[in-house]
Design an enzyme around this catalytic site. Sequence first.
Site, mmCIF file in Angstrom:
data_model
loop_
_atom_site.group_PDB
_atom_site.id
_atom_site.type_symbol
_atom_site.label_atom_id
_atom_site.label_comp_id
_atom_site.label_asym_id
_atom_site.label_seq_id
_atom_site.Cartn_x
_atom_site.Cartn_y
_atom_site.Cartn_z
ATOM 1 N NE ARG A 1 -4.668 -10.419 -5.722
ATOM 2 C CZ ARG A 1 -4.157 -9.379 -6.392
ATOM 3 N NH1 ARG A 1 -4.741 -8.198 -6.323
ATOM 4 N NH2 ARG A 1 -3.092 -9.513 -7.128
ATOM 5 C CG HIS B 1 1.890 -11.030 -6.250
ATOM 6 N ND1 HIS B 1 1.063 -11.890 -6.940
ATOM 7 C CD2 HIS B 1 1.553 -9.778 -6.667
ATOM 8 C CE1 HIS B 1 0.270 -11.175 -7.725
ATOM 9 N NE2 HIS B 1 0.540 -9.901 -7.580
ATOM 10 C CD GLN C 1 3.543 -8.294 -10.704
ATOM 11 O OE1 GLN C 1 2.334 -8.136 -10.695
ATOM 12 N NE2 GLN C 1 4.310 -7.858 -11.690
ATOM 13 C CG ASP D 1 4.669 -3.546 -3.827
ATOM 14 O OD1 ASP D 1 3.834 -2.843 -4.434
ATOM 15 O OD2 ASP D 1 4.358 -4.578 -3.193
ATOM 16 C CB CYS E 1 3.956 -5.582 -8.776
ATOM 17 S SG CYS E 1 3.574 -4.750 -7.223
ATOM 18 N NE ARG F 1 0.652 -11.018 -12.654
ATOM 19 C CZ ARG F 1 -0.187 -10.574 -11.714
ATOM 20 N NH1 ARG F 1 -0.142 -9.325 -11.331
ATOM 21 N NH2 ARG F 1 -1.028 -11.403 -11.107
HETATM 22 N N1 NVA Z 1 2.232 -5.426 -1.990
HETATM 23 C C1 NVA Z 1 1.036 -5.094 -2.732
HETATM 24 C C2 NVA Z 1 1.086 -5.740 -4.078
HETATM 25 C C3 NVA Z 1 -0.105 -5.443 -4.953
HETATM 26 C C4 NVA Z 1 -0.060 -6.141 -6.266
HETATM 27 C C5 NVA Z 1 -0.182 -5.543 -1.952
HETATM 28 O O1 NVA Z 1 -0.159 -6.657 -1.400
HETATM 29 O O2 NVA Z 1 -1.149 -4.788 -1.878
HETATM 30 N N1 CP Z 2 0.146 -6.415 -9.627
HETATM 31 C C1 CP Z 2 -1.064 -6.922 -9.332
HETATM 32 O O1 CP Z 2 -1.191 -8.031 -8.822
HETATM 33 O O2 CP Z 2 -2.101 -6.118 -9.679
HETATM 34 P P1 CP Z 2 -3.626 -6.287 -9.249
HETATM 35 O O3 CP Z 2 -3.688 -6.056 -7.770
HETATM 36 O O4 CP Z 2 -4.341 -5.240 -10.028
HETATM 37 O O5 CP Z 2 -4.086 -7.667 -9.610
#
Ligand code: NVA
Ligand code: CP
Length: 302
Positions: A102, A129, A132, A219, A260, A288
């Site tokens: 990540r 992502h 997800q 989101d 998500c 997930r």
């Molecule tokens: N768009 C959000 C998704 C988190 C799972 C982010 O990147 O923070």
């Molecule tokens: N939806 C998601 O990826 O959650 P986290 O940021 O908690 O991993």
Amino acid sequence: MKHLLKMLDLTSNDITNLLNLADQLKYENKHNITHHYLKGKTLGMIFQKSSTRTRVSFETGMYQLGGYALFLSSNDLQIGRGEPVEDTARVLSRYLDGIMIRTFEQKEVETLAEYGSIPIINGLTDFCHPCQVLADLLTVREYKGRLDGLKMCYIGDGNNMANSLIVGGLKTGMKVAVACPENYQPDQQVLDFANPTGKFELLTDPLQAAAGADVIFTDVWASMGQEGEAAERRKVFEGIYQVNDKILEAANEGCMVQHCLPAHRGEEITAEVFEAHAKEIFDEAENRLHAQKAVMATLMKD
Ligand code: NVA
Ligand code: CP
């Protein structure tokens, strides 16, 4: 399939196979049927951003598959002090059987895959992502019995979730309508894929996007790494880009709502809509685990 870097790389068949395997693993999990497909294997999990779901579902999933997962915070890795990702990839390939990462830049994930010799899984970048969205498609298919022919709507920032949902929805035969503010649209690479399908609409009006929808996604207005833009973004999104009762009235009867998570109640979704659809949203979070186990088993099994 050698890696999971972005939805654009997957064929429709790849997605269907992953969802079918996820269904099987979920069934086995619920019936306490052991499935040690990755016995003795190790997954490194590199995190340059926070996580609740991704970390816990990958770690637990790896354990359930008979393997072992290492949590590697970039604060503690030499990558955080500037060691090139090309070198990190070649070193970690000598120890591990797979890497989940990540991070911010999609390029970093692609470079890991290019220089490493083990499967790389994208656990979220600024661009996409995919893990997800596989869980999201699994959830919609569970509830609706199919994906083909359904209408997906996404309301909000044209971010990593929007980018992956558009591609995942279109590749599984869904119609996709997206409502984003003008300067917050999805990535051009995604639009170039989506526009020629004839099944994609990019709009600015959420009500228009929600018309006849079978599932509505949203989101956060400011993603991880965009904290400094939160106030400016709020001015653009507030009062318009929110999943609320009016939006659901425009949608089909029985329309699902997916998020998500983490969710900001009162911003991109009202507390009422969130709670009314909580079962679907937490099933999505649970999925997930099952979807990612399918990804790991597909990529890392001997
Ligand atoms: N768009 C959000 C998704 C988190 C799972 C982010 O990147 O923070
Ligand atoms: N939806 C998601 O990826 O959650 P986290 O940021 O908690 O991993």
